[in-house]
Write a protein that holds these residues in place. Sequence first.
Motif, PDB file in Angstrom:
ATOM      1  N   GLY A 198      -4.000  -0.586  -7.038  1.00  0.00           N
ATOM      2  CA  GLY A 198      -3.709  -2.013  -7.032  1.00  0.00           C
ATOM      3  C   GLY A 198      -4.282  -2.741  -5.821  1.00  0.00           C
ATOM      4  O   GLY A 198      -4.485  -2.153  -4.757  1.00  0.00           O
ATOM      5  N   TYR A 199      -4.524  -4.046  -5.999  1.00  0.00           N
ATOM      6  CA  TYR A 199      -5.036  -4.882  -4.909  1.00  0.00           C
ATOM      7  C   TYR A 199      -3.919  -5.256  -3.945  1.00  0.00           C
ATOM      8  O   TYR A 199      -4.144  -5.392  -2.750  1.00  0.00           O
ATOM      9  N   ARG A 200      -2.698  -5.424  -4.473  1.00  0.00           N
ATOM     10  CA  ARG A 200      -1.502  -5.687  -3.667  1.00  0.00           C
ATOM     11  C   ARG A 200      -0.343  -4.878  -4.221  1.00  0.00           C
ATOM     12  O   ARG A 200      -0.356  -4.483  -5.378  1.00  0.00           O
ATOM     13  N   TYR A 201       0.674  -4.677  -3.407  1.00  0.00           N
ATOM     14  CA  TYR A 201       1.809  -3.871  -3.828  1.00  0.00           C
ATOM     15  C   TYR A 201       3.012  -4.699  -4.248  1.00  0.00           C
ATOM     16  O   TYR A 201       4.117  -4.164  -4.420  1.00  0.00           O
TER      17      TYR A 201
ATOM     18  N   ASN B 112       6.205  -1.428   0.613  1.00  0.00           N
ATOM     19  CA  ASN B 112       5.610  -0.841  -0.582  1.00  0.00           C
ATOM     20  C   ASN B 112       6.414   0.385  -1.029  1.00  0.00           C
ATOM     21  O   ASN B 112       7.468   0.704  -0.457  1.00  0.00           O
ATOM     22  N   ALA B 113       5.924   1.066  -2.053  1.00  0.00           N
ATOM     23  CA  ALA B 113       6.678   2.174  -2.651  1.00  0.00           C
ATOM     24  C   ALA B 113       6.858   3.348  -1.697  1.00  0.00           C
ATOM     25  O   ALA B 113       7.738   4.188  -1.918  1.00  0.00           O
ATOM     26  N   TRP B 114       6.065   3.419  -0.640  1.00  0.00           N
ATOM     27  CA  TRP B 114       6.209   4.484   0.353  1.00  0.00           C
ATOM     28  C   TRP B 114       6.984   4.029   1.582  1.00  0.00           C
ATOM     29  O   TRP B 114       7.010   4.718   2.604  1.00  0.00           O
ATOM     30  N   GLY B 115       7.618   2.877   1.507  1.00  0.00           N
ATOM     31  CA  GLY B 115       8.459   2.405   2.599  1.00  0.00           C
ATOM     32  C   GLY B 115       7.704   1.855   3.788  1.00  0.00           C
ATOM     33  O   GLY B 115       8.250   1.802   4.899  1.00  0.00           O
ATOM     34  N   LEU B 116       6.474   1.400   3.571  1.00  0.00           N
ATOM     35  CA  LEU B 116       5.648   0.841   4.648  1.00  0.00           C
ATOM     36  C   LEU B 116       5.722  -0.674   4.604  1.00  0.00           C
ATOM     37  O   LEU B 116       5.468  -1.286   3.566  1.00  0.00           O
ATOM     38  N   HIS B 117       6.062  -1.280   5.723  1.00  0.00           N
ATOM     39  CA  HIS B 117       6.234  -2.729   5.814  1.00  0.00           C
ATOM     40  C   HIS B 117       5.000  -3.390   6.420  1.00  0.00           C
ATOM     41  O   HIS B 117       4.315  -2.808   7.264  1.00  0.00           O
ATOM     42  N   ASP B 118       4.772  -4.643   6.023  1.00  0.00           N
ATOM     43  CA  ASP B 118       3.754  -5.489   6.661  1.00  0.00           C
ATOM     44  C   ASP B 118       2.350  -4.899   6.590  1.00  0.00           C
ATOM     45  O   ASP B 118       1.521  -5.149   7.464  1.00  0.00           O
ATOM     46  N   MET B 119       2.081  -4.120   5.542  1.00  0.00           N
ATOM     47  CA  MET B 119       0.717  -3.627   5.387  1.00  0.00           C
ATOM     48  C   MET B 119      -0.234  -4.787   5.092  1.00  0.00           C
ATOM     49  O   MET B 119      -1.406  -4.732   5.458  1.00  0.00           O
ATOM     50  N   LEU B 120       0.261  -5.811   4.428  1.00  0.00           N
ATOM     51  CA  LEU B 120      -0.501  -7.030   4.233  1.00  0.00           C
ATOM     52  C   LEU B 120       0.204  -8.160   4.964  1.00  0.00           C
ATOM     53  O   LEU B 120       1.426  -8.257   4.937  1.00  0.00           O
ATOM     54  N   GLY B 121      -0.580  -9.001   5.606  1.00  0.00           N
ATOM     55  CA  GLY B 121      -0.008 -10.146   6.296  1.00  0.00           C
ATOM     56  C   GLY B 121       0.582  -9.815   7.654  1.00  0.00           C
ATOM     57  O   GLY B 121       0.562  -8.683   8.120  1.00  0.00           O
ATOM     58  N   ASN B 122       1.098 -10.832   8.298  1.00  0.00           N
ATOM     59  CA  ASN B 122       1.653 -10.805   9.659  1.00  0.00           C
ATOM     60  C   ASN B 122       0.533 -10.611  10.679  1.00  0.00           C
ATOM     61  O   ASN B 122       0.171 -11.549  11.369  1.00  0.00           O
ATOM     62  N   VAL B 123      -0.003  -9.396  10.809  1.00  0.00           N
ATOM     63  CA  VAL B 123      -1.169  -9.212  11.687  1.00  0.00           C
ATOM     64  C   VAL B 123      -2.153  -8.241  11.049  1.00  0.00           C
ATOM     65  O   VAL B 123      -1.775  -7.336  10.318  1.00  0.00           O
ATOM     66  N   TRP B 124      -3.434  -8.463  11.340  1.00  0.00           N
ATOM     67  CA  TRP B 124      -4.460  -7.487  10.999  1.00  0.00           C
ATOM     68  C   TRP B 124      -4.208  -6.204  11.786  1.00  0.00           C
ATOM     69  O   TRP B 124      -3.541  -6.233  12.831  1.00  0.00           O
ATOM     70  N   GLU B 125      -4.785  -5.090  11.312  1.00  0.00           N
ATOM     71  CA  GLU B 125      -4.564  -3.798  11.975  1.00  0.00           C
ATOM     72  C   GLU B 125      -5.889  -3.069  12.169  1.00  0.00           C
ATOM     73  O   GLU B 125      -6.654  -2.866  11.216  1.00  0.00           O
TER      74      GLU B 125
ATOM     75  N   ALA C 237      -2.690   4.050   1.972  1.00  0.00           N
ATOM     76  CA  ALA C 237      -1.285   3.804   2.315  1.00  0.00           C
ATOM     77  C   ALA C 237      -0.827   2.421   1.885  1.00  0.00           C
ATOM     78  O   ALA C 237       0.329   2.229   1.510  1.00  0.00           O
ATOM     79  N   CYS C 238      -1.738   1.445   1.946  1.00  0.00           N
ATOM     80  CA  CYS C 238      -1.363   0.068   1.667  1.00  0.00           C
ATOM     81  C   CYS C 238      -0.744  -0.087   0.286  1.00  0.00           C
ATOM     82  O   CYS C 238       0.311  -0.706   0.137  1.00  0.00           O
ATOM     83  N   THR C 239      -1.379   0.470  -0.718  1.00  0.00           N
ATOM     84  CA  THR C 239      -0.871   0.311  -2.087  1.00  0.00           C
ATOM     85  C   THR C 239      -0.166   1.567  -2.585  1.00  0.00           C
ATOM     86  O   THR C 239       0.025   1.757  -3.783  1.00  0.00           O
ATOM     87  N   ALA C 240       0.234   2.420  -1.635  1.00  0.00           N
ATOM     88  CA  ALA C 240       1.040   3.607  -1.961  1.00  0.00           C
ATOM     89  C   ALA C 240       0.372   4.480  -3.013  1.00  0.00           C
ATOM     90  O   ALA C 240       1.011   4.963  -3.955  1.00  0.00           O
ATOM     91  N   GLY C 241      -0.933   4.671  -2.842  1.00  0.00           N
ATOM     92  CA  GLY C 241      -1.644   5.604  -3.697  1.00  0.00           C
ATOM     93  C   GLY C 241      -2.067   5.074  -5.043  1.00  0.00           C
ATOM     94  O   GLY C 241      -2.673   5.802  -5.832  1.00  0.00           O
ATOM     95  N   THR C 242      -1.773   3.818  -5.349  1.00  0.00           N
ATOM     96  CA  THR C 242      -2.192   3.227  -6.620  1.00  0.00           C
ATOM     97  C   THR C 242      -3.491   2.459  -6.411  1.00  0.00           C
ATOM     98  O   THR C 242      -3.850   2.141  -5.276  1.00  0.00           O
TER      99      THR C 242
END
Length: 201
Positions: A103-106, A132-145, A96-101
């Motif tokens: 890549g290391y970051r989106y 990202n391309a799938w409309g997901l926010h803050d997958m990187l940064g802000n807080v760990w998950e 989900a983080c890189t929207a299926g690509t």
Amino acid sequence: MLDLADLPAGLLFLRDDRVGKRWPVNLPAFRLARYPMTRGDLPLTGVSWFDAIALCNQLSMDAGLPLAYTIEGEQVDWDQSSPGYRLPTEAEWQYACTAGTPGYRYGPLDDIAWYAENSGGHAHPVGLRTPNAWGLHDMLGNVWEWCWDLYDPDTYGPYRIFRGGGFADEERALGSTVRRRSHPTFAIEDLGFRVAQSVID
């Protein structure tokens, strides 16, 4: 009301650089929250893995859904046939983080993430950075998950995985394949979670 995105089925490769392993994972379609869980506008933090599991069950109860988890003390079982809210697996999170690509970051880090260089040392309201391309926010940064998975039970016992990097981390910690772990009772100010949901036919 949770805002979840519908994500397509796909294939990705997980890796563990610590032991030099890489393995494929085929993922069915699933749903993932567009934002981390919040308290007000800020990410909900200071939650352990056990807290996150219990909150997922509470969200399911509130929505009238079957529970995804059976909790007996520190024993947690996941009913994978349940449409109830749950934590994403590590594979789902990375996919989900890189929207299926692959890549290391989106996107450029300053556009997509709050981290040590731009956060001012604190969490920020969710959704302010570019998704990202799938409309997901803050997958990187802000807080760990937190993720569902055990890290390496033979070596680390009950330790669970978390992903994504937080507001206090340097650039190198923010990438789709970066893996961290801790005891499921661990809770800190830059660690939260987002919910997932299985798509049940």
